[in-house]
Design an enzyme around this catalytic site. Sequence first.
Site, PDB file in Angstrom:
ATOM      1  N   ASP A  31      -7.201  13.181  80.697  1.00  0.00           N
ATOM      2  CA  ASP A  31      -6.463  14.190  79.951  1.00  0.00           C
ATOM      3  C   ASP A  31      -7.454  15.028  79.154  1.00  0.00           C
ATOM      4  O   ASP A  31      -8.384  14.511  78.535  1.00  0.00           O
ATOM      5  CB  ASP A  31      -5.441  13.535  79.010  1.00  0.00           C
ATOM      6  CG  ASP A  31      -4.417  14.525  78.496  1.00  0.00           C
ATOM      7  OD1 ASP A  31      -3.234  14.385  78.835  1.00  0.00           O
ATOM      8  OD2 ASP A  31      -4.812  15.460  77.741  1.00  0.00           O
ATOM      9  N   HIS A  47       4.736  17.484  94.782  1.00  0.00           N
ATOM     10  CA  HIS A  47       5.250  18.082  93.548  1.00  0.00           C
ATOM     11  C   HIS A  47       6.710  17.719  93.290  1.00  0.00           C
ATOM     12  O   HIS A  47       7.559  17.935  94.150  1.00  0.00           O
ATOM     13  CB  HIS A  47       5.124  19.613  93.610  1.00  0.00           C
ATOM     14  CG  HIS A  47       5.685  20.282  92.392  1.00  0.00           C
ATOM     15  ND1 HIS A  47       4.904  20.602  91.300  1.00  0.00           N
ATOM     16  CD2 HIS A  47       6.944  20.646  92.073  1.00  0.00           C
ATOM     17  CE1 HIS A  47       5.664  21.142  90.374  1.00  0.00           C
ATOM     18  NE2 HIS A  47       6.915  21.182  90.822  1.00  0.00           N
ATOM     19  N   THR A  96       5.125  19.484  78.717  1.00  0.00           N
ATOM     20  CA  THR A  96       4.537  20.827  78.783  1.00  0.00           C
ATOM     21  C   THR A  96       4.094  21.198  80.190  1.00  0.00           C
ATOM     22  O   THR A  96       3.916  22.377  80.488  1.00  0.00           O
ATOM     23  CB  THR A  96       3.316  20.948  77.841  1.00  0.00           C
ATOM     24  OG1 THR A  96       2.341  19.971  78.224  1.00  0.00           O
ATOM     25  CG2 THR A  96       3.716  20.744  76.394  1.00  0.00           C
ATOM     26  N   HIS A  99       4.956  19.077  86.434  1.00  0.00           N
ATOM     27  CA  HIS A  99       4.625  18.282  87.616  1.00  0.00           C
ATOM     28  C   HIS A  99       4.616  16.845  87.097  1.00  0.00           C
ATOM     29  O   HIS A  99       3.819  16.526  86.195  1.00  0.00           O
ATOM     30  CB  HIS A  99       3.246  18.697  88.172  1.00  0.00           C
ATOM     31  CG  HIS A  99       2.814  17.944  89.394  1.00  0.00           C
ATOM     32  ND1 HIS A  99       2.446  18.576  90.573  1.00  0.00           N
ATOM     33  CD2 HIS A  99       2.668  16.616  89.620  1.00  0.00           C
ATOM     34  CE1 HIS A  99       2.104  17.671  91.479  1.00  0.00           C
ATOM     35  NE2 HIS A  99       2.219  16.477  90.925  1.00  0.00           N
ATOM     36  N   HIS A 101       4.112  13.476  85.666  1.00  0.00           N
ATOM     37  CA  HIS A 101       2.855  12.793  85.373  1.00  0.00           C
ATOM     38  C   HIS A 101       3.110  11.633  84.428  1.00  0.00           C
ATOM     39  O   HIS A 101       4.053  11.649  83.628  1.00  0.00           O
ATOM     40  CB  HIS A 101       1.822  13.765  84.772  1.00  0.00           C
ATOM     41  CG  HIS A 101       2.314  14.535  83.603  1.00  0.00           C
ATOM     42  ND1 HIS A 101       3.134  15.630  83.711  1.00  0.00           N
ATOM     43  CD2 HIS A 101       2.121  14.352  82.268  1.00  0.00           C
ATOM     44  CE1 HIS A 101       3.412  16.099  82.506  1.00  0.00           C
ATOM     45  NE2 HIS A 101       2.817  15.340  81.623  1.00  0.00           N
TER      46      HIS A 101
HETATM   47  P1  AMP Z   1       2.998  16.534  78.727  1.00  0.00           P
HETATM   48  O1  AMP Z   1       2.940  17.155  77.361  1.00  0.00           O
HETATM   49  O2  AMP Z   1       3.607  15.172  78.773  1.00  0.00           O
HETATM   50  O3  AMP Z   1       3.618  17.491  79.733  1.00  0.00           O
HETATM   51  O4  AMP Z   1       1.491  16.288  79.160  1.00  0.00           O
HETATM   52  C1  AMP Z   1       0.663  17.278  79.676  1.00  0.00           C
HETATM   53  C2  AMP Z   1      -0.733  16.800  79.454  1.00  0.00           C
HETATM   54  O5  AMP Z   1      -1.600  17.555  80.278  1.00  0.00           O
HETATM   55  C3  AMP Z   1      -1.240  16.985  78.007  1.00  0.00           C
HETATM   56  O6  AMP Z   1      -1.588  15.714  77.469  1.00  0.00           O
HETATM   57  C4  AMP Z   1      -2.445  17.911  78.154  1.00  0.00           C
HETATM   58  O7  AMP Z   1      -3.498  17.593  77.274  1.00  0.00           O
HETATM   59  C5  AMP Z   1      -2.824  17.715  79.613  1.00  0.00           C
HETATM   60  N1  AMP Z   1      -3.517  18.819  80.243  1.00  0.00           N
HETATM   61  C6  AMP Z   1      -3.169  20.131  80.230  1.00  0.00           C
HETATM   62  N2  AMP Z   1      -4.030  20.854  80.968  1.00  0.00           N
HETATM   63  C7  AMP Z   1      -4.946  19.983  81.467  1.00  0.00           C
HETATM   64  C8  AMP Z   1      -6.104  20.105  82.305  1.00  0.00           C
HETATM   65  N3  AMP Z   1      -6.504  21.299  82.791  1.00  0.00           N
HETATM   66  N4  AMP Z   1      -6.803  18.983  82.592  1.00  0.00           N
HETATM   67  C9  AMP Z   1      -6.428  17.800  82.100  1.00  0.00           C
HETATM   68  N5  AMP Z   1      -5.340  17.600  81.335  1.00  0.00           N
HETATM   69  C10 AMP Z   1      -4.613  18.677  81.007  1.00  0.00           C
HETATM   70 ZN    ZN Z   2       2.869  20.564  90.966  1.00  0.00          ZN
END
Ligand code: AMP
Ligand code: ZN
Length: 115
Positions: A31, A47, A96, A99, A101
């Site tokens: 992350d 996806h 946020t 996709h 995760h």
């Molecule tokens: P969520 O808020 O549960 O949707 O988690 C999205 C996560 O993606 C957050 O913890 C961000 O820090 C992480 N994130 C966003 N962009 C990237 C990126 N380019 N590489 C790695 N992690 C990312």
């Molecule tokens: Zn996706």
Amino acid sequence: MSDDCLFCKILKGEIPSTKVYEDEKVYAFKDINPLAKEHYLFIHRSHTANVNEMSDESPEQIAEVYSGISKFTKENGLVDSGYRVVTNIGKHGCQTVFHTHFHVLGGEQLKGFGS
Ligand code: AMP
Ligand code: ZN
């Protein structure tokens, strides 16, 4: 794959990521904004927008992601100390990236719920 999805772009290599695990179905990377000493994101190569959609459309994908988490955490020792798996859904869940995760958090003592 979804053209405007950040994590699909990571899967395609269009956006860089630090890979920590991959297999035929699953990809995991660090992350970018770690909330624990170790903070990884596990995603399926297919996806879906969130875990409910994954569960409704392709429930086997949940097992495939968790299999990756199990292998990874055994291989890197996280399973011995323990860790947390979190998946956020929607606005109140602070999702946020749309996709599906699974956050894997560990490497230090995490706070318990309510503490
Ligand atoms: P969520 O808020 O549960 O949707 O988690 C999205 C996560 O993606 C957050 O913890 C961000 O820090 C992480 N994130 C966003 N962009 C990237 C990126 N380019 N590489 C790695 N992690 C990312
Ligand atoms: Zn996706």
